[in-house]
Enzyme design. Structure first.
Site, PDB file in Angstrom:
ATOM      1  N   GLN A  97      68.138  26.313  15.550  1.00 31.88           N
ATOM      2  CA  GLN A  97      67.910  27.481  16.396  1.00 31.88           C
ATOM      3  C   GLN A  97      69.043  27.631  17.416  1.00 31.88           C
ATOM      4  O   GLN A  97      69.210  28.677  18.009  1.00 31.88           O
ATOM      5  CB  GLN A  97      66.555  27.366  17.123  1.00 31.88           C
ATOM      6  CG  GLN A  97      65.382  27.445  16.164  1.00 31.88           C
ATOM      7  CD  GLN A  97      64.017  27.382  16.842  1.00 31.88           C
ATOM      8  OE1 GLN A  97      63.153  26.635  16.415  1.00 31.88           O
ATOM      9  NE2 GLN A  97      63.798  28.169  17.878  1.00 31.88           N
ATOM     10  N   ARG A 135      56.619  28.591  20.000  1.00 30.64           N
ATOM     11  CA  ARG A 135      56.550  30.014  20.238  1.00 30.64           C
ATOM     12  C   ARG A 135      56.193  30.319  21.692  1.00 30.64           C
ATOM     13  O   ARG A 135      55.247  31.056  21.983  1.00 30.64           O
ATOM     14  CB  ARG A 135      55.537  30.678  19.328  1.00 30.64           C
ATOM     15  CG  ARG A 135      55.862  32.156  19.180  1.00 30.64           C
ATOM     16  CD  ARG A 135      55.040  32.826  18.131  1.00 30.64           C
ATOM     17  NE  ARG A 135      55.531  34.177  17.932  1.00 30.64           N
ATOM     18  CZ  ARG A 135      55.682  34.739  16.752  1.00 30.64           C
ATOM     19  NH1 ARG A 135      55.404  34.078  15.674  1.00 30.64           N
ATOM     20  NH2 ARG A 135      56.114  35.972  16.660  1.00 30.64           N
ATOM     21  N   CYS A 136      56.919  29.704  22.607  1.00 31.96           N
ATOM     22  CA  CYS A 136      56.708  30.056  23.998  1.00 31.96           C
ATOM     23  C   CYS A 136      57.929  29.641  24.769  1.00 31.96           C
ATOM     24  O   CYS A 136      58.719  28.845  24.309  1.00 31.96           O
ATOM     25  CB  CYS A 136      55.477  29.374  24.580  1.00 31.96           C
ATOM     26  SG  CYS A 136      55.734  27.666  25.045  1.00 31.96           S
ATOM     27  N   GLU A 155      57.207  35.797  22.088  1.00 34.75           N
ATOM     28  CA  GLU A 155      56.294  34.706  22.341  1.00 34.75           C
ATOM     29  C   GLU A 155      55.068  35.106  23.149  1.00 34.75           C
ATOM     30  O   GLU A 155      54.094  34.371  23.222  1.00 34.75           O
ATOM     31  CB  GLU A 155      57.086  33.585  23.002  1.00 34.75           C
ATOM     32  CG  GLU A 155      58.131  33.090  21.997  1.00 34.75           C
ATOM     33  CD  GLU A 155      59.262  32.299  22.573  1.00 34.75           C
ATOM     34  OE1 GLU A 155      59.524  32.468  23.768  1.00 34.75           O
ATOM     35  OE2 GLU A 155      59.882  31.531  21.834  1.00 34.75           O
TER      36      GLU A 155
END
Ligand SMILES: Cc1cc2nc3c(=O)[nH]c(=O)nc-3n(C[C@H](O)[C@H](O)[C@H](O)COP(=O)(O)OP(=O)(O)OC[C@H]3O[C@@H](n4cnc5c(N)ncnc54)[C@H](O)[C@@H]3O)c2cc1C
Ligand code: FES
Ligand code: FES
Lengths: 806, 287, 166
Positions: free
Chosen positions: A237, A384-385, A760
């Site tokens: 990522q 996802r945050c 997110e």
């Protein structure tokens, strides 16, 4: 003739710029199976590596016997910590300032820890090899419960840290303690609690879970001995960060490391960190002189790389009798597993958990976080945050519901009463953040009106009465959640990773024919950057999005960037794109002025070119300007049309939203049905509504899974019992609810295009909505807080504990 | 996750398959749909040296009538069961249960023979076969024999199959016209095995239960026939007290393991509820 | 282990190869045939990313041996575009309805949806959800995948596609 002249609307539409539901560029290859993911990379002579892993959660490694493994046809080498020591790589630094074993060095500290790396001609031989490595262990007592980590007689997990009373984030209180992090005014907060008319206190746990994208973590490392260059294809990522980390730990010159992140099959935080597999594949390639591929299987993914959450949050709110909050006090016990491998900005051991005051105007607050070691896998990634924001949002949203229940107030009313008011922005929170913009009341009221909130409450009251009369065995819950996120890390004044400021970057090159390429420091894992980044450029400079190619993931060609996670791409890289595009536009304006023979100030930008003010027929299109940039620039100007921007954001952005979950639960079996789920998101300016909606659907589905059962669970002796997609709740289309989406738009005042980021939010806001629905359903039976995950048996257990089932 | 090495055999007849199995001995395993066996092999929990693939044996496929029995070849897939009109009409509980097994892809490959021969308490077909009074035809080097489903299961993964034998067909007496049936399965998601499941086949007469049989899935190391529970409902109109008694009788013989689906107490409790609900639904369907 | 010679038809072309008996079909397709559109997401028969069409059945190719596919007729995602190279109705549906994000599940989803629509040309939403329940998507939340399949069904049936009201 005139009829054929496109209207302004047509010209604008032809650009497919911001606000357009542009169809995705990526899909052409993905729908035909022509994506290029890491496991699709095949290099000549490529070998495969696979891990021998520990069956024990805590044990001494007495002996590793690889003699039988080396006899397996195709097996070429078995790498152990001893091998790695010769190149000083038995341990690696983590992003959180700790160190982590690459391969077991004397000891294993969690089940499935990497013990040896078998290198073979193909993955079948490698698998045969790992089954023949014989490891002798001496089991040690496992430490599973984080609440026992700091007991006086708790086993010593990290022998390498014995005697070290200071860690990367200050003093250590115990041999299994990692750090304590405090924020806020303790005295003032304690005083607020002393004076309080009403208080609540609850230990709210957010269980351990895992991002598990559909593609696992994998890499191909190829070392060229002659050139001394290392090429790494990987599911990264943040490819540039990987390059720098590899350079620092492998002591290779950074220009000789080429990191390529091809198409990535989802990330959700899992692919931010550096894992032993990458190091071992690189070392194996250096040792064998051949490219080496490492592909994690699903069990390894779930049990060894990067869990998320595992926060145990003792939460107290002080309030007045009529429901005004006056203070917040939170203590977190953070279970980090065997090594602190959190992927947070370096100075933030608990991420941005201090957003825990949420959307509410708390006059004072105090927070303390203690990180501890246990015999579990390392990680602590932001699934996802933005860093630890999901934990914070869950904590405050659950606590607000508990307070509402205590005050006998409607949870929506309590929130409306305590929201930060529109006129208070920019708002300075008690725990140190400056919220950029928001209009919480409007969003909340829109949610309540659209869902018919009052009518749903009425229906709930009737169902409760019917339940008490014995007419139904079903209970109904309404889960309200109003979250404020903090994303877009981040300003260099407070955000860095290993000392590198968390800016992001964009380079745009326009070609003579009115086409161009934009290269980015970010890396899409499904967010559709190739589509949306071009839309920003299209609107900014008036060239159709179709004519802009977006390229990411190759560290040799892309400008340095910190990558894609924490919803940072739009707030940071999105801004870099706009700024780079504006540089292009400024030069284009000078060229147009020269060609149209007017002063620059006499020009105005008009959709896809520059027009002389007051002389509408005198117009030069951007396409023509691109051509001119390569043959007739004003005297003294360099030819060409390119720009680079490195954007250091002045602040974070603060997306928010109002969610409602309507759920029915059968108390006899604990089976729930999500009847309705409404999500209103405010992410500021909306670049591509289609993609935003898709992100919201995906985030809500993950939130649903987490809240309702997705758990990495260990038994009392440290065995991980949730290692497959059957036991690790991974909902299919059948279980997944239908999603209703909605929005308001409150642009960010400091972002060049006003966008805040959305990827997110639905996970951050979704989890408390589901959990509050379950808790709300049971509240009339006397429940105040039921821990997640809310799978069937736990719902039944709640009903049973409350006396609702015999 | 790579299976260990093995050699592959694909006989064309039952006789050949049986011969291969007896020649190769303990190291050989029949391979049917592979949707229980292959995952085990990938984890190296099963490491057979020889696989005898039954796909080449045409006679093991198909659904036919033999008098009042429905005879289903072992290699008939769940998908084929679902596609059969005869089953949908005469044995609808089989259709209902097959649809609750795994997902479409698994059902295209998974076979009824593999499902009942596997001996995994999580498989759905065994309890159903016991409820329906099915018998299995087993063929080995020593010839063929028929074993009642009710006598087949001895422990988790232990069955009456002798080494070298294969199960060639299941034979199910077609239930009476107008019978009521239901398969109630509680699972966490598609692709999960039952937390608990109950199969009921009954007939009603004058508003009262005339005959009834009840089977239970995944609440014990073998599938179970809940005979006491079935007895308790005969002659009743399934009033609340009777249902309670039946559920209690069924729970009394359950001994599930605690796992990620829930603790023992929960799995027994929902097992009882599955029995109650299956009885109610079956009675409502009976004519 | 001795290798076995296998032949089969893949996307209309006869192919052959030498495999170990234990070679999984998905590896044969990805490594020997170098068709990498078929993906591996779980290896435990849960995710469906490896779904291909074999003799008219949707099969998880990670749970079948290549030797078992001897003589069969296989379609993979690489064989799904129209003859003229344009996107087929399903591929177009996924793109138009935003039925994919990272794209990792997409080949398996499309292969499964292909067989579903052959067996049931006008499925209801519930039938679609059941029909793709052997395929996991981590990104989309399925709602747009359902729409993508409805879009394709409408296109194949020659009727106008009406998006279901939200
Ligand atoms: C994700 C997933 C979910 C599942 N969920 C369910 C579920 O909910 N309910 C359920 O019932 N099943 C479930 N299954 C299992 C599935 O139904 C299998 O297909 C079935 O259990 C075995 O059938 P098979 O034909 O695949 O047999 P195989 O896997 O080929 O064989 C299983 C065992 O039986 C033996 N065997 C097979 N056929 C014969 C024969 N004719 N004679 C003698 N021995 C034989 C084999 O040697 C092997 O030991 C699931 C499977 C998966 C992968
Ligand atoms: S890889 Fe085959 S089902 Fe997941
Ligand atoms: S699009 Fe990423 S898994 Fe489905």
């Amino acid at each position: 003739m005139n009829d054929l002249t496109p209207t302004r609307e047509q010209r604008s539409a032809a650009l497919e710029g911001m606000g357009c539901k542009r169809k995705r560029v990526e899909d052409i290859r993905f729908t035909q199976g022509k994506g290029n993911y890491v496991d699709d990379v095949k290099l000549p002579g490529m070998l495969h590596g696979d891990f021998v892993r520990s069956p024990h959660p805590h044990a001494r490694v007495k002996k590793i016997d690889d003699s039988e493994a080396l006899k397996v046809p195709g097996v070429l080498a078995v790498i152990t910590a001893e091998t790695l020591k010769t190149v000083n790589l038995a341990w690696m630094p983590t992003l959180a300032g700790d160190v982590q074993m690459v391969l077991a060095d004397g000891k294993v500290l969690f089940q499935n820890q990497e013990v040896a790396f078998v290198v073979a001609t193909d993955r079948y031989a490698a698998d045969d090899g790992i089954n023949k490595v014989i490891v002798e262990y001496e089991p040690l007592p496992p430490l599973v419960d984080p609440f026992k980590s700091m007991d006086a007689d708790a086993p010593v997990l990290r022998e390498d840290l014995v005697g070290k009373t200071t860690g990367a984030h200050g003093p250590r209180k115990h041999h299994n303690h990692i750090f304590e992090w405090t924020v806020g005014d303790k005295e003032l907060t304690d005083a607020a609690f002393k004076k309080a008319e009403v208080t609540i206190k609850e230990m709210i746990s957010y269980h351990r879970t895992h991002p598990s994208p559909l593609e696992t973590c994998q890499c191909v490392c190829s070392f060229d001995k002659i050139k001394g260059e290392l090429t790494i294809y990987g599911t990264f990522q943040a490819p540039h960060v990987i390059r720098t980390v590899v350079s620092l730990i492998a002591k290779l010159p950074e220009q000789k490391i080429h990191v390529i992140a091809p198409d990535i099959g989802g990330g959700f935080g899992n692919k931010v960190g550096a894992y032993p597999g990458y190091i071992c594949a690189a070392v194996a390639s250096i040792v064998t002189g051949k490219p080496v591929k490492w592909v994690e299987d699903r069990i390894e993914n779930l049990t060894a790389t990067s869990f998320a959450r595992d926060y145990h949050m003792t939460t107290e709110i002080a309030a007045t009798k009529d429901g005004k909050v006056t203070g917040l006090r939170v203590h977190v016990l953070a279970d980090h597993g065997a090594f602190d491998a959190c992927a947070d900005p370096s100075k933030w051991p608990a991420g941005f958990f201090n957003i825990v005051t949420g959307s509410y105007d708390f006059p004072t607050a105090h927070l303390a976080v203690d990180g501890v070691y246990t015999n579990k896998a390392p990680g602590g990634v932001a699934y996802r945050c933005s860093f630890r924001v999901t934990e914070a949002a869950y904590c405050i949203e659950r606590a607000m519901d508990i307070l509402a229940q205590k005050l006998n107030m409607d949870p929506a009313e309590l929130r409306l009463k305590n929201f930060i008011k529109p006129e208070q922005f920019p708002y300075h929170s008690a725990l140190g953040w400056e919220y950029d913009s928001g209009d919480y009341h409007t969003a909340m009221r829109k949610m309540m009106e659209t869902t018919g909130y009052a009518a749903l409450r009425k229906e709930q009251a009737e169902k409760r009465a019917a339940f008490k009369r014995g007419e139904t065995r079903e209970i109904m819950g309404l889960g309200v959640s109003f979250f404020t996120e903090i994303v877009g890390a981040g300003p260099s004044k407070n955000c860095d990773i290993l000392g590198i400021a968390m800016f992001d970057s964009c380079e745009i090159r326009m070609h003579p024919t009115g086409a161009g390429i934009a290269r980015m420091g970010t890396k899409s894992q499904g967010q559709g950057h190739e589509t949306t980044w071009a839309q920003i450029i299209a609107t900014e400079i008036g060239i159709p999005a179709d004519n802009i190619m977006v390229e990411e993931g190759n560290t040799d060609t892309a400008p340095y960037g910190l990558g894609t996670y924490g919803s940072r791409s739009t707030p940071v890289a999105g801004a870099a794109i706009a700024m780079a595009a504006r540089k292009i536009k400024a030069k284009a304006q000078m060229i147009a002025a020269y060609k149209l023979e007017v002063h620059e100030d006499d020009l105005e930008f008009d959709i896809d070119g520059f027009r002389v003010k007051g002389l509408p027929e005198k117009f030069m299109s951007m396409k023509d300007i691109c051509w001119a940039a390569y043959n007739s620039v004003p005297p003294g100007m360099e030819p060409g049309l390119e720009a680079v921007s490195y954007y250091d954001p002045p602040n974070m952005t603060y997306p928010f939203g109002a969610y409602l979950c309507v759920m029915d639960i059968d108390v006899d079996t604990g089976v729930y049905k999500v009847r309705r789920f409404y999500a209103l998101d405010d992410c500021g300016t909306r670049i591509n509504p289609m993609i935003i909606e898709g992100q919201v659907h995906g985030g809500l589905t993950e939130a649903f899974a987490i809240a309702m059962g997705q758990e990495i669970r260990y038994d009392e002796v440290g065995n991980v019992v949730t290692g497959s997609f059957m036991d690790f709740f991974m909902p299919t289309a059948v279980e997944t609810p239908h999603w209703e989406t909605d929005f308001t738009v409150t642009p960010s005042p400091h972002h060049p295009i006003g966008a805040k980021g959305v990827g997110e939010s639905p996970n951050v806001g979704g989890v408390p909505a589901f959990s509050n629905a379950v808790n709300d359903a049971f509240s009339f039976l006397g429940a105040t807080h039921i821990q997640m995950p809310h799978d069937y048996w736990r719902n039944w257990k709640a009903a049973k504990d409350l006396g609702a089932v015999a | 996750m790579i299976p260990g090495s093995f050699s592959y055999h694909r006989p064309a007849s039952v006789a050949d398959a049986v011969k291969l199995l007896s020649d190769l001995g303990d190291d050989a395993r029949p391979l049917a749909g592979g949707h229980s066996l292959v995952p085990m092999m990938k984890l190296r929990l099963a490491t057979p040296a020889h696989l005898v693939d039954l796909h080449g044996i045409a006679t093991l496929k198909g659904i036919r009538r033999d008098g009042s029995n429905l005879v289903i070849g072992a290699m008939t897939t769940q998908h084929e069961l679902l596609a059969s009109d005869d089953i949908a009409q005469s044995m609808p509980i089989l259709h209902e249960a097959a649809l609750l097994i795994a997902d479409p892809q698994v059902r295209y490959r998974g076979t009824i023979g593999g499902n009942v021969a596997n001996g995994d308490p999580g498989n759905d077909m065994p309890a159903l076969m016991m409820t329906a009074g099915a018998t299995y035809r087993l063929e080995g080097a020593g010839g063929a024999r028929d074993v009642a489903a009710a006598d087949f299961y001895q422990g988790a993964y232990f069955t009456a199959l002798e080494p070298g034998e294969i199960l060639t067909a299941v034979s199910i007496p077609v239930p009476a016209a107008g019978h009521g049936y239901a398969y109630e399965k509680l699972k966490r998601k598609v692709g999960d095995y039952a937390t608990a499941a109950a199969a009921v086949v009954l007939t009603m007469s004058g508003g009262k239960v005339a005959t009834c049989s009840i089977g239970l899935t995944n609440v014990h190391e073998t599938p179970l026939l809940a005979t006491d529970a079935a007895k308790a409902v005969i002659g009743t109109s399934l009033d609340a007290a009777t249902l309670k008694k039946a559920a209690a009788a069924a729970e009394a013989i359950m001994a599930p393991a605690a796992d990620a689906r829930g603790p023992v107490e929960y799995r027994k409790h929902v097992g009882g509820i599955m029995v109650t609900r299956a009885l109610q639904r079956a009675a409502a369907k009976a004519k | 282990m001795a290798k076995t010679h296998v032949t089969m038809k893949v996307n209309g072309a006869e192919v052959e190869g030498l495999v170990e008996p234990r070679t999984l079909l998905v590896h044969f397709i990805r490594e020997n045939l170098q068709m990498t559109g078929t993906h591996i997401g779980c290896e435990t028969t849960h995710c469906g990313a490896c779904t291909v069409d074999i003799d008219g059945m949707s099969v998880k190719s990670c749970t079948m041996f290549a030797v078992q596919a001897q003589g069969s007729d296989i379609t993979t995602i690489e064989g799904m575009a129209n003859a003229d190279g344009t996107l087929s109705a399903l591929q177009e549906g996924f793109r138009m309805m935003h039925g994919l994000q990272c794209g990792f599940c997409t080949p398996g989803m499309i292969m499964r949806a292909h067989r579903l629509l052959k067996e049931n040309p006008s499925p209801s939403e519930q039938e679609i959800r059941m029909g793709i329940s052997g395929n996991i998507c981590r990104c989309t939340g399925y709602q747009n995948i359902v729409k993508a399949i409805q879009y394709a069904a409408a296109k194949i049936n020659g009727v106008e596609f009406k998006e279901a009201a939200e």
